[in-house]
Design a protein around this motif. Structure first.
Motif, PDB file in Angstrom:
ATOM      1  N   SER A 148      -7.907  -6.379   6.534  1.00  0.00           N
ATOM      2  CA  SER A 148      -9.675  -7.210   6.858  1.00  0.00           C
ATOM      3  C   SER A 148     -10.394  -8.003   5.233  1.00  0.00           C
ATOM      4  O   SER A 148      -9.426  -8.030   4.756  1.00  0.00           O
ATOM      5  N   PRO A 149     -10.429  -9.159   5.521  1.00  0.00           N
ATOM      6  CA  PRO A 149     -10.783  -9.764   5.024  1.00  0.00           C
ATOM      7  C   PRO A 149     -11.901  -9.292   3.270  1.00  0.00           C
ATOM      8  O   PRO A 149     -12.519  -8.472   3.726  1.00  0.00           O
ATOM      9  N   ASN A 150     -11.360 -10.179   2.168  1.00  0.00           N
ATOM     10  CA  ASN A 150     -11.570  -9.373   1.566  1.00  0.00           C
ATOM     11  C   ASN A 150     -11.022  -8.527   1.043  1.00  0.00           C
ATOM     12  O   ASN A 150     -11.415  -7.401   0.131  1.00  0.00           O
ATOM     13  N   ALA A 151      -9.958  -7.955   1.642  1.00  0.00           N
ATOM     14  CA  ALA A 151      -9.417  -6.470   0.990  1.00  0.00           C
ATOM     15  C   ALA A 151      -9.162  -6.899  -0.165  1.00  0.00           C
ATOM     16  O   ALA A 151      -8.239  -7.677  -0.634  1.00  0.00           O
ATOM     17  N   ARG A 152      -8.857  -5.692  -1.434  1.00  0.00           N
ATOM     18  CA  ARG A 152      -8.632  -5.748  -2.757  1.00  0.00           C
ATOM     19  C   ARG A 152      -7.388  -4.324  -2.639  1.00  0.00           C
ATOM     20  O   ARG A 152      -8.042  -4.059  -2.087  1.00  0.00           O
ATOM     21  N   LYS A 153      -5.942  -5.539  -2.685  1.00  0.00           N
ATOM     22  CA  LYS A 153      -4.983  -4.311  -3.099  1.00  0.00           C
ATOM     23  C   LYS A 153      -5.069  -3.883  -5.174  1.00  0.00           C
ATOM     24  O   LYS A 153      -4.866  -5.159  -5.579  1.00  0.00           O
ATOM     25  N   ILE A 154      -5.188  -2.801  -4.705  1.00  0.00           N
ATOM     26  CA  ILE A 154      -5.269  -2.131  -6.129  1.00  0.00           C
ATOM     27  C   ILE A 154      -3.266  -0.945  -6.848  1.00  0.00           C
ATOM     28  O   ILE A 154      -3.096  -0.864  -5.867  1.00  0.00           O
ATOM     29  N   HIS A 155      -3.176  -1.809  -7.818  1.00  0.00           N
ATOM     30  CA  HIS A 155      -1.885  -1.103  -8.365  1.00  0.00           C
ATOM     31  C   HIS A 155      -2.069  -0.359  -9.565  1.00  0.00           C
ATOM     32  O   HIS A 155      -3.114  -0.585 -10.646  1.00  0.00           O
ATOM     33  N   GLU A 156      -1.952   1.333  -9.241  1.00  0.00           N
ATOM     34  CA  GLU A 156      -3.021   2.062 -10.891  1.00  0.00           C
ATOM     35  C   GLU A 156      -2.103   2.835 -11.394  1.00  0.00           C
ATOM     36  O   GLU A 156      -0.991   3.020 -10.594  1.00  0.00           O
ATOM     37  N   THR A 157      -1.467   2.577 -12.878  1.00  0.00           N
ATOM     38  CA  THR A 157      -0.616   3.572 -13.576  1.00  0.00           C
ATOM     39  C   THR A 157      -1.571   4.972 -13.882  1.00  0.00           C
ATOM     40  O   THR A 157      -1.998   3.734 -15.208  1.00  0.00           O
ATOM     41  N   GLN A 168       3.644  12.750 -17.546  1.00  0.00           N
ATOM     42  CA  GLN A 168       4.544  11.885 -16.439  1.00  0.00           C
ATOM     43  C   GLN A 168       3.707  10.776 -16.334  1.00  0.00           C
ATOM     44  O   GLN A 168       2.206  10.979 -16.049  1.00  0.00           O
ATOM     45  N   ILE A 169       4.170   9.352 -16.183  1.00  0.00           N
ATOM     46  CA  ILE A 169       3.795   8.141 -15.881  1.00  0.00           C
ATOM     47  C   ILE A 169       3.309   8.541 -14.066  1.00  0.00           C
ATOM     48  O   ILE A 169       4.756   8.051 -12.804  1.00  0.00           O
ATOM     49  N   VAL A 170       2.758   8.024 -13.735  1.00  0.00           N
ATOM     50  CA  VAL A 170       1.836   8.236 -11.860  1.00  0.00           C
ATOM     51  C   VAL A 170       1.297   7.161 -11.630  1.00  0.00           C
ATOM     52  O   VAL A 170       0.617   6.454 -11.651  1.00  0.00           O
ATOM     53  N   THR A 171       1.867   6.838 -10.454  1.00  0.00           N
ATOM     54  CA  THR A 171       1.184   4.642  -9.855  1.00  0.00           C
ATOM     55  C   THR A 171       1.114   5.618  -8.584  1.00  0.00           C
ATOM     56  O   THR A 171       1.170   6.063  -7.504  1.00  0.00           O
ATOM     57  N   ARG A 172      -0.371   4.801  -8.216  1.00  0.00           N
ATOM     58  CA  ARG A 172      -1.480   4.550  -7.335  1.00  0.00           C
ATOM     59  C   ARG A 172      -1.096   3.309  -6.604  1.00  0.00           C
ATOM     60  O   ARG A 172      -1.762   2.327  -7.729  1.00  0.00           O
ATOM     61  N   ASN A 173      -1.523   3.206  -5.421  1.00  0.00           N
ATOM     62  CA  ASN A 173      -1.425   2.314  -4.498  1.00  0.00           C
ATOM     63  C   ASN A 173      -2.106   2.534  -3.502  1.00  0.00           C
ATOM     64  O   ASN A 173      -2.684   3.284  -2.824  1.00  0.00           O
TER      65      ASN A 173
END
Length: 263
Positions: free
Chosen positions: A163-172, A178-183
């Motif tokens: 949607s308008p102005n949606a913000r994509k986030i990638h976190e580590t 353990q290294i965990v990543t999330r979208n």
């Protein structure tokens, strides 16, 4: 001049400017998003058979039109950008009369009806309805253009997540060694239809216009025109370890594909 007409003219002018850039980028096989997200689900829902007559709406450079013809369909392909249609014709010289490319505006009800009442077994629009300022004329026209039990399959960016102005986030994060990543996607707007500028391909010459509508808008529009929805897919990419270090669409679907059937 009506607001819808002004928006359509502005949208067409921008697509004429970016058409060559998009055609060069997409080439003969299109991009990963189309090949892995849009095309497989669309083909499953469309179920094209040899001998079908198919209307390809907002066909762009004709990538999917040619694929339909390869399946044995007779294709009428339209786009409101004359530049796009010229590019599509240049790429389709070996298809002869199996694809009829036409410059036509999907917001022009009478122009659409000129293609022939109850002529088409199927109609398709790949990632296009969000580029059309007013889809009500197209919906009404499809109820007349399609044969009884004919289907219309279309894909759009998933309005819940794009949607308008949606913000994509990638976190580590490190959890217990353990290294965990999330979208994730942060959404602040969804319900209100609106238009805004967008960049579909990085470095395209100018932004084009995109018209956001919630899912209920599409559902209610087609149901009120006498269609029933009997197919729906929300595809995502298969997890790719090489791309896990940045945001991508794995558990969140970037597109939604509908199938509406004429009754």
């Amino acid at each position: 001049m009506s607001e819808w007409k002004a928006l359509t003219d502005e949208s067409r002018a921008r697509w004429d400017q970016v058409a060559g850039f998009w055609d060069d980028y997409m080439g003969e096989h299109s991009n990963r998003f189309h090949r892995e997200i849009v095309r497989p689900a669309t083909e499953r829902l469309l179920e094209v058979k040899e001998g079908d007559t198919v209307l390809d709406i907002a066909c762009g450079n004709g990538n999917f039109s040619r694929r339909l013809a390869d399946f044995g369909a007779q294709v009428v392909a339209l786009d409101y950008s004359a530049v796009m249609i010229d590019r599509a014709k240049q790429r389709s010289t070996s298809y002869g009369d199996r694809i009829d490319y036409q410059v036509a505006d999907a917001t022009d009800y009478e122009a659409l009806l000129a293609f022939g009442a109850e002529r088409f077994d199927r109609a398709v629009a790949n990632m296009a309805l969000m580029d059309i300022a007013d889809i009500r004329p197209l919906t009404s026209a499809l109820s007349r253009l399609l044969k009884r039990d004919g289907v219309f399959v279309f894909s759009i960016p998933h309005p819940c997540f794009q949607s308008p102005n949606a913000r994509k986030i990638h976190e580590t994060e490190e959890i217990n060694g353990q290294i965990v990543t999330r979208n994730s996607v942060q959404v602040t707007k969804y319900l209100t239809p609106e238009s805004f500028e967008t960049i579909g391909i990085r470095n395209q010459p100018v932004p084009h216009l995109l018209f956001h509508r919630p899912l209920a808008y599409y559902m209610n529009l087609f149901l009120s025109a006498g269609f029933v929805m009997d197919g729906w897919e929300e595809p995502s990419f298969e997890l790719d370890a090489d791309r896990a270090s940045r945001f991508d669409w794995y558990e969140l679907p970037p597109a939604v594909i509908f199938r509406f059937r004429k009754r």
